[in-house]
Scaffold this active site. Structure first.
Site, PDB file in Angstrom:
ATOM      1  N   HIS A 188      -3.174  36.739 -26.200  1.00  0.00           N
ATOM      2  CA  HIS A 188      -2.640  36.805 -24.839  1.00  0.00           C
ATOM      3  C   HIS A 188      -2.875  35.707 -24.165  1.00  0.00           C
ATOM      4  O   HIS A 188      -1.900  36.084 -23.098  1.00  0.00           O
ATOM      5  CB  HIS A 188      -3.619  37.627 -24.219  1.00  0.00           C
ATOM      6  CG  HIS A 188      -4.181  39.117 -24.971  1.00  0.00           C
ATOM      7  ND1 HIS A 188      -4.830  39.559 -26.166  1.00  0.00           N
ATOM      8  CD2 HIS A 188      -3.762  40.311 -24.363  1.00  0.00           C
ATOM      9  CE1 HIS A 188      -4.920  40.705 -26.160  1.00  0.00           C
ATOM     10  NE2 HIS A 188      -4.063  41.464 -24.948  1.00  0.00           N
ATOM     11  N   ASP A 260       3.008  43.468 -31.037  1.00  0.00           N
ATOM     12  CA  ASP A 260       2.099  43.227 -29.656  1.00  0.00           C
ATOM     13  C   ASP A 260       3.055  43.151 -28.866  1.00  0.00           C
ATOM     14  O   ASP A 260       4.386  43.264 -28.744  1.00  0.00           O
ATOM     15  CB  ASP A 260       1.639  42.779 -30.446  1.00  0.00           C
ATOM     16  CG  ASP A 260       0.140  42.676 -30.317  1.00  0.00           C
ATOM     17  OD1 ASP A 260      -0.309  43.757 -28.879  1.00  0.00           O
ATOM     18  OD2 ASP A 260      -0.932  41.953 -30.527  1.00  0.00           O
TER      19      ASP A 260
END
Length: 511
Positions: A188, A260
């Protein structure tokens, strides 16, 4: 099925079809409904979209009124990562707790019941399970989301989870290919790198994915990680060698490949989401997940236009985009046929039952056995030593044992303590937190709650301070129990779901 909107050509429709965007709000915005009419085939839901099961069912019905075969996806792993119960904590323990029990039938039953609840709300694609082998104990983003550090254990439970989830008519999306377990960086925030030989990857990381494929996983999610042994130049999400050569070719997988979240810094901060999306589809991805942080029509339009422009410029074969869109539509057909809300045959207690079985209870030397532990009869003081939550988990979901102890032992008092992660003086911050907890506790029995003590020096220091002054302190570890058990009673829950807190509180209160 919704017909193609007037003026929308097939290329544009295919570009929309491969997107899985999110949105804000608990009802579908007008722009999203319009895009569904133009060819958008998938929608991603997050905690911000969910207020209650009834509201969620109404939202998915609203989407299906516009397109009856829409794929409604969610990131619902159970355990620490929950969207369905983001404000209360999950009714199901996560993967690490299920791996600790190591009963594949229990894992299948838990996944089936979770799938049944999702199907009842109109959700038909779940970005789960995590098949990552948590081989690096300092991993900041996988941890209890993994079934464990043992490859074969992860493989058999991944297969059981896929089977259970899909038996409820909800497509599984096994992640994060080719394996995110041996990383020390959260994708992230940055691009993680795994530097191990190809044979280690084959024997360790890929084994659970082989099991998922054999179990019929309808989707696989790629990881934003660089694996030089497989491709020294591009992360897995953008690598043709990994997605087409390895996943399609060597492993023989023919289902949907989902990326993702493309807004994660590992991609957005290096390639940008438009370029990254084009490269991902060219590499073999079929669906572009975007919307955890970017959730508006402008993003959808930018990505659609980037894909169309890449085809027209000869950078992305039109046949590849069409193939990707066809796979999305194929899964939508499966889900619209298989999707159902089966009768509740397990009841609402399967998650709590599993959480109870997952507990590991240890007593300090000389203090008897867990069976002879004297439960608390007076309300304790709970010191929650709280780390910074990773983005996948989020900081809005409650965790711990205090809320459950308040029900069982009314009058329980709690405080939360934290420290700035990764900065000098963490140990000092921990000692300060420990002293503050001692002062606040007074004469009350102390229950110290930690999460991955082994990864946080300040947390270990706080426990040192507490136990030196109060050796009768009860310690509850709600992360990966890598640190040695300590405290008069040590309870490892293998996860921080609400039911894990409930199971630990029951032990403390003697239920």
């Amino acid at each position: 099925m919704t017909t193609l909107a007037s003026g929308t050509d097939m290329l544009t429709r295919d570009a929309l079809t491969v997107l899985q965007p999110g949105f804000t709000g608990t009802t579908a915005p007008d722009w999203l409904l319009r895009r569904l009419g133009e060819g958008l085939a998938s929608v991603g839901l997050f905690g911000r979209n969910i207020a209650s099961p009834g509201q969620l069912a109404a939202l998915t019905a609203q989407l299906r009124a516009e397109r009856d075969d829409v794929l409604v996806a969610i990131d619902e792993e159970g355990g620490d990562v929950t969207r369905l119960e983001v404000r209360t904590g999950s009714s199901f323990p996560g993967n690490h707790a299920l791996g600790a029990v190591d009963d594949v039938e229990l894992t299948r039953e838990v996944a089936h019941e979770l799938g049944r609840r999702l199907a009842a709300c109109g959700v038909n694609l779940n970005w789960a399970p995590s098949a990552d082998v948590n081989s690096n104990p300092r991993n900041p983003v996988i941890g209890v989301r993994s079934f464990g550090a043992d490859t074969e254990l992860a493989a058999r439970h991944t297969a059981a989870y896929v089977t259970g989830l899909q038996s409820a008519g909800v497509a599984a999306c096994t992640k994060h290919f080719p394996g995110h377990g041996d990383t020390a960086v959260d994708s992230h925030h940055a691009l993680p790198r795994i530097d191990v030989p190809a044979d280690v990857l084959t024997d360790r990381e890929l084994t659970p994915f082989r099991a998922a494929i054999a179990a019929g996983s309808r989707a696989v999610m790629s990881a934003h990680i660089l694996v030089p042994a497989l491709d020294p130049d591009r992360p897995a999400t953008l690598s043709r060698r990994i997605l087409t050569g390895l996943l399609r070719g060597e492993l023989g997988y023919d289902g949907l490949i989902v990326t993702d979240g493309m807004e994660m810094r590992a991609i957005a901060g290096t390639y940008g989401i438009e370029r990254g999306s084009v490269l991902a589809v060219a590499a073999g991805a079929d669906a572009i997940c975007v919307g955890g942080g970017l959730a508006d029509d402008a993003t959808v339009r930018r990505l659609r236009d980037a894909l169309v422009a890449a085809v027209r410029a000869g950078e992305l074969p039109e046949e590849r985009l069409a193939e990707a869109a066809d796979r999305v539509r194929a899964l939508a057909r499966w889900a619209s046929t298989e999707g159902r809300a089966p009768e509740d045959t397990h009841g609402s207690e399967i998650g709590l039952h599993a959480a109870r079985r997952a507990l590991t209870v240890t007593t300090a030397p000389g203090l008897g056995t867990p069976e002879t532990f004297k439960p608390l009869t007076e309300p304790p003081y709970v010191a929650a030593l709280t780390p910074v939550a990773n983005i996948a988990v989020g900081d809005e979901t409650p965790w711990g044992v205090a809320a459950e102890l308040v029900h069982l032992l009314p009058g329980t008092v709690t405080n939360s303590f934290s420290a700035a992660e990764g900065k000098e003086g963490e140990a000092g911050a921990g000692e300060s937190a420990g002293r503050a907890a001692l002062q606040a506790a007074g004469a009350r029995r102390i229950v110290a709650v930690v999460r991955d003590e082994h990864r946080h020096p300040w947390m270990a220091s706080a426990l040192d301070t507490l136990l030196a002054a109060r050796p009768d302190t009860i310690v509850v570890e709600m992360g990966v129990p890598q640190a040695a058990p300590r405290g008069a009673l040590h309870i490892a829950t293998h996860g921080a779901a609400r039911v894990c807190g409930r199971a630990a509180a029951e032990v403390i209160a003697g239920l």
